[in-house]
Write a protein that holds these residues in place. Structure first.
Motif, mmCIF file in Angstrom:
data_model
loop_
_atom_site.group_PDB
_atom_site.id
_atom_site.type_symbol
_atom_site.label_atom_id
_atom_site.label_comp_id
_atom_site.label_asym_id
_atom_site.label_seq_id
_atom_site.Cartn_x
_atom_site.Cartn_y
_atom_site.Cartn_z
ATOM 1 N N ILE A 129 0.838 -1.200 0.000
ATOM 2 C CA ILE A 129 0.000 0.000 0.000
ATOM 3 C C ILE A 129 0.873 1.250 0.000
ATOM 4 O O ILE A 129 1.730 1.417 0.855
ATOM 5 C CB ILE A 129 -0.989 0.001 1.188
ATOM 6 N N GLN A 130 0.653 2.088 -0.991
ATOM 7 C CA GLN A 130 1.404 3.338 -1.129
ATOM 8 C C GLN A 130 0.536 4.455 -0.563
ATOM 9 O O GLN A 130 -0.544 4.751 -1.086
ATOM 10 C CB GLN A 130 1.736 3.586 -2.608
ATOM 11 N N ILE A 131 1.019 5.087 0.503
ATOM 12 C CA ILE A 131 0.223 6.098 1.203
ATOM 13 C C ILE A 131 0.682 7.478 0.758
ATOM 14 O O ILE A 131 1.756 7.955 1.129
ATOM 15 C CB ILE A 131 0.337 5.931 2.723
ATOM 16 N N ALA A 132 -0.157 8.114 -0.068
ATOM 17 C CA ALA A 132 0.153 9.428 -0.607
ATOM 18 C C ALA A 132 -0.724 10.502 0.030
ATOM 19 O O ALA A 132 -0.979 11.546 -0.569
ATOM 20 C CB ALA A 132 0.001 9.433 -2.130
ATOM 21 N N TYR A 133 -1.236 10.213 1.227
ATOM 22 C CA TYR A 133 -1.792 11.271 2.069
ATOM 23 C C TYR A 133 -0.641 11.956 2.790
ATOM 24 O O TYR A 133 0.418 11.362 2.997
ATOM 25 C CB TYR A 133 -2.738 10.682 3.131
ATOM 26 N N GLY A 134 -0.862 13.185 3.218
ATOM 27 C CA GLY A 134 0.172 13.904 3.929
ATOM 28 C C GLY A 134 0.442 13.321 5.304
ATOM 29 O O GLY A 134 -0.482 12.893 6.006
ATOM 30 N N GLN A 166 6.477 9.030 -7.250
ATOM 31 C CA GLN A 166 5.387 8.143 -6.831
ATOM 32 C C GLN A 166 5.177 7.045 -7.880
ATOM 33 O O GLN A 166 5.045 5.861 -7.553
ATOM 34 C CB GLN A 166 4.075 8.941 -6.700
ATOM 35 N N ILE A 167 5.158 7.451 -9.144
ATOM 36 C CA ILE A 167 4.898 6.497 -10.223
ATOM 37 C C ILE A 167 6.068 5.524 -10.377
ATOM 38 O O ILE A 167 5.871 4.323 -10.596
ATOM 39 C CB ILE A 167 4.607 7.262 -11.531
ATOM 40 N N MET A 168 7.287 6.037 -10.245
ATOM 41 C CA MET A 168 8.455 5.157 -10.327
ATOM 42 C C MET A 168 8.386 4.065 -9.252
ATOM 43 O O MET A 168 8.616 2.883 -9.532
ATOM 44 C CB MET A 168 9.734 5.969 -10.146
ATOM 45 N N LEU A 169 8.041 4.463 -8.019
ATOM 46 C CA LEU A 169 7.970 3.484 -6.941
ATOM 47 C C LEU A 169 6.798 2.519 -7.127
ATOM 48 O O LEU A 169 6.906 1.345 -6.758
ATOM 49 C CB LEU A 169 7.874 4.190 -5.590
ATOM 50 N N MET A 170 5.688 3.006 -7.677
ATOM 51 C CA MET A 170 4.577 2.105 -7.996
ATOM 52 C C MET A 170 5.053 0.976 -8.907
ATOM 53 O O MET A 170 4.730 -0.197 -8.697
ATOM 54 C CB MET A 170 3.454 2.868 -8.716
ATOM 55 N N GLU A 171 5.813 1.352 -9.920
ATOM 56 C CA GLU A 171 6.349 0.354 -10.858
ATOM 57 C C GLU A 171 7.350 -0.569 -10.166
ATOM 58 O O GLU A 171 7.248 -1.796 -10.245
ATOM 59 C CB GLU A 171 7.040 1.050 -12.036
ATOM 60 N N ASP A 172 8.307 0.040 -9.487
ATOM 61 C CA ASP A 172 9.431 -0.745 -8.954
ATOM 62 C C ASP A 172 9.012 -1.631 -7.781
ATOM 63 O O ASP A 172 9.520 -2.746 -7.627
ATOM 64 C CB ASP A 172 10.554 0.195 -8.506
ATOM 65 N N PHE A 173 8.101 -1.135 -6.943
ATOM 66 C CA PHE A 173 7.704 -1.884 -5.753
ATOM 67 C C PHE A 173 6.516 -2.804 -6.010
ATOM 68 O O PHE A 173 6.201 -3.660 -5.187
ATOM 69 C CB PHE A 173 7.342 -0.930 -4.610
ATOM 70 N N GLY A 174 5.831 -2.609 -7.138
ATOM 71 C CA GLY A 174 4.636 -3.413 -7.409
ATOM 72 C C GLY A 174 3.467 -3.043 -6.519
ATOM 73 O O GLY A 174 2.718 -3.913 -6.046
ATOM 74 N N THR A 175 3.270 -1.734 -6.289
ATOM 75 C CA THR A 175 2.189 -1.261 -5.425
ATOM 76 C C THR A 175 0.839 -1.774 -5.907
ATOM 77 O O THR A 175 0.514 -1.678 -7.087
ATOM 78 C CB THR A 175 2.173 0.284 -5.394
ATOM 79 N N THR A 176 0.044 -2.294 -4.968
ATOM 80 C CA THR A 176 -1.287 -2.817 -5.310
ATOM 81 C C THR A 176 -2.424 -1.963 -4.768
ATOM 82 O O THR A 176 -3.549 -2.043 -5.253
ATOM 83 C CB THR A 176 -1.459 -4.248 -4.774
ATOM 84 N N VAL A 177 -2.152 -1.141 -3.751
ATOM 85 C CA VAL A 177 -3.181 -0.296 -3.138
ATOM 86 C C VAL A 177 -2.656 1.131 -3.060
ATOM 87 O O VAL A 177 -1.526 1.369 -2.612
ATOM 88 C CB VAL A 177 -3.552 -0.790 -1.719
ATOM 89 N N VAL A 208 -7.935 3.699 -2.103
ATOM 90 C CA VAL A 208 -8.630 4.068 -0.864
ATOM 91 C C VAL A 208 -8.573 5.588 -0.774
ATOM 92 O O VAL A 208 -7.556 6.162 -0.399
ATOM 93 C CB VAL A 208 -7.961 3.409 0.358
ATOM 94 N N PHE A 209 -9.677 6.234 -1.147
ATOM 95 C CA PHE A 209 -9.668 7.677 -1.373
ATOM 96 C C PHE A 209 -10.611 8.391 -0.412
ATOM 97 O O PHE A 209 -11.718 7.928 -0.152
ATOM 98 C CB PHE A 209 -10.085 7.986 -2.814
ATOM 99 N N GLY A 210 -10.174 9.543 0.086
ATOM 100 C CA GLY A 210 -11.011 10.312 1.001
ATOM 101 C C GLY A 210 -10.454 11.700 1.211
ATOM 102 O O GLY A 210 -9.636 12.185 0.434
ATOM 103 N N ALA A 211 -10.921 12.360 2.271
ATOM 104 C CA ALA A 211 -10.481 13.691 2.717
ATOM 105 C C ALA A 211 -11.142 14.835 1.966
ATOM 106 O O ALA A 211 -10.902 15.998 2.290
ATOM 107 C CB ALA A 211 -8.950 13.848 2.668
ATOM 108 N N GLU A 212 -11.979 14.546 0.961
ATOM 109 C CA GLU A 212 -12.718 15.589 0.264
ATOM 110 C C GLU A 212 -13.957 14.967 -0.376
ATOM 111 O O GLU A 212 -13.947 13.785 -0.733
ATOM 112 C CB GLU A 212 -11.848 16.255 -0.816
#
Length: 441
Positions: A129-134, A166-177, A208-212
């Motif tokens: 899971i890649q957490i791109a919330y602050g 973010q996109i590079m790590l999605m590719e390299d780490f195989g992010t699923t969430v 998993v999207f929220g905050a707005e």
């Protein structure tokens, strides 16, 4: 798939007994430990022993954000600072921020409800899971982080921003969430396209999207562009952070974890409770918070509650997607206007990107609403008559939805400012100085 089957699938009558016990304990604790609540409860003629049933909730006074500001920073804390292991705070866009606190038990509760949230979305211990919330004083990043670790997923705590990385790590780490705001998810999809990234190398399956607030149409747009199942999660810093409620994979509304958070819907004008199914302002009472408990907190979010069974088996009361906020609501010539209404129209029409801005001004005695809409790249390069036709269609559909006249301006792709956090949708020139307009089409 449940995290805590006993609580998530508890029969309604058993849950009501638990809620009443916790409500009685809450009122007793705040009466004894929080001067503000002792004062307002006395003014309302209420003592802790007066709470005999859940119906008595309606007699308790509301708590508002102004109460939090007046008691800044620690005036509403119910435990000594020595027992407080964490503080978070709102962004404080007007004046002082609102400050919230957590005991060790509160952190455990937060981790628990976020684990439930992620399991609602189908997150498992083998997910990345890649957490791109602050991260930081904002509750988003750390809230999701602790829930993900509790589930056993592998956490990538990248925080917000630096989109290409973010996109590079999605590719390299195989992010699923992916966990972020919906507006940032759309921005990620745009940058993915600009970079020419091979989509087969992106393994995302759930967002998993929220905050707005965001519309069902925007959810479909995100699902199409990122090839994910888009799950709406709900929370707010004053209550606990993310983890108050979550959609499940059946998309029947957001399950409110009401063994911890007791919800109501009220008429925002009168404060009267409304029955299930009716839209109004969401009010939440924190049943188990130790450091920073709140009674009948007015969230300003507009929603409805549903009590019918969900096919997933969870028995919590459910809420609709947030339809807007009372403080985001614009009153234009006597008509209530929410940005989410316009977002829905734009995404239904097509050829328009889900990036828009509402500009409100006053011309003479009348309010004037102008809607700036980004047009898709290919369509913007099309013939002028096609752009004119699209502008007229958008204008007609918005006016039909709102019941008032509006002006529509089509603007070039990528000219409305992107957000890495919560999207800014409104510029009110009745109160704010004007800003540079994007280049028009």
């Amino acid at each position: 798939m449940y995290w805590n089957r006993e609580m998530e699938c508890m029969p309604a009558e058993e849950r009501k007994i638990l809620q009443l016990e916790r409500l009685q304990g809450l009122v007793r604790r705040v009466y004894e430990n929080v001067p503000h609540y002792q004062r307002v409860l006395r003014e309302a003629g209420i003592r802790p022993g007066d709470i005999k049933s859940l119906d008595d909730l309606a007699h308790l006074p509301f708590t508002t954000k102004d109460d939090l500001r007046r008691t800044y920073p620690f005036g509403l804390f119910a435990t000594p600072l020595a027992n407080t292991v964490r503080v978070h705070a709102s962004s404080g866009t007007t004046g002082k921020p609102t400050v919230v606190g957590y005991t060790r038990k509160d952190i455990d509760t937060w981790s628990e409800v976020m684990a439930r949230t992620l399991m609602c979305a189908g997150v498992k211990d083998d997910d990345i899971i890649q957490i791109a919330y602050g991260y930081g004083l904002f509750t988003g990043g750390l809230g999701v982080h602790y829930g993900a670790e509790k589930v056993g997923a592998t956490v990538v705590p990248i925080s917000v921003g630096n989109t290409k990385r973010q996109i590079m790590l999605m590719e390299d780490f195989g992010t699923t969430v992916l966990a972020c705001t919906p507006s940032y998810a759309l921005h990620l999809s745009e940058v993915l396209e600009e970079m020419g990234t091979d989509r087969s190398r992106i393994r995302l399956r759930v967002g998993v999207f929220g905050a707005e607030p965001w519309s069902p149409q925007m959810a479909r747009e995100i699902e199409k562009k990122l090839n994910v199942v888009a799950i709406d999660i709900f929370g707010l810093s004053e209550i606990i952070g993310p983890g108050v409620a979550s959609e499940c994979l059946y998309n029947t509304g957001l399950h409110i974890f009401d063994d911890h958070f007791l919800p109501e819907i009220i008429d925002p004008a009168t404060g009267a409770q409304l029955p299930p199914g009716e839209e109004g302002e969401l009010v939440i009472t924190t049943l188990t918070k130790e450091a920073f408990p709140l009674i009948r907190y007015r969230t300003r979010d507009i929603a409805a509650l549903y009590v019918e069974p969900c096919p997933c088996g969870r028995t919590h009361v459910r809420m609709s997607k947030v339809m807007g906020r009372t403080d985001d609501m614009l009153i234009i010539r006597g008509v209530n206007v929410f940005p989410s209404q316009i977002e829905s129209v734009l995404l239904e029409i097509g050829h328009a990107e889900p990036h828009y801005l509402l500009v409100v001004d006053r011309k003479g005695p009348l309010d004037h609403l102008e809607v700036w809409v980004e047009v898709s790249e290919n369509f913007f390069r099309d013939e002028v008559r096609h752009l004119e036709s699209l502008g007229k269609t958008i204008k007609r559909e918005i006016e039909s939805t709102l019941g008032i006249g509006v002006e529509v301006r089509l603007v070039e792709p990528k000219t409305i400012e992107r957000s890495q956090g919560k999207a800014k949708r409104v510029v009110d020139k009745r109160d704010l100085p004007g800003k540079n307009k994007p280049k028009e089409g």
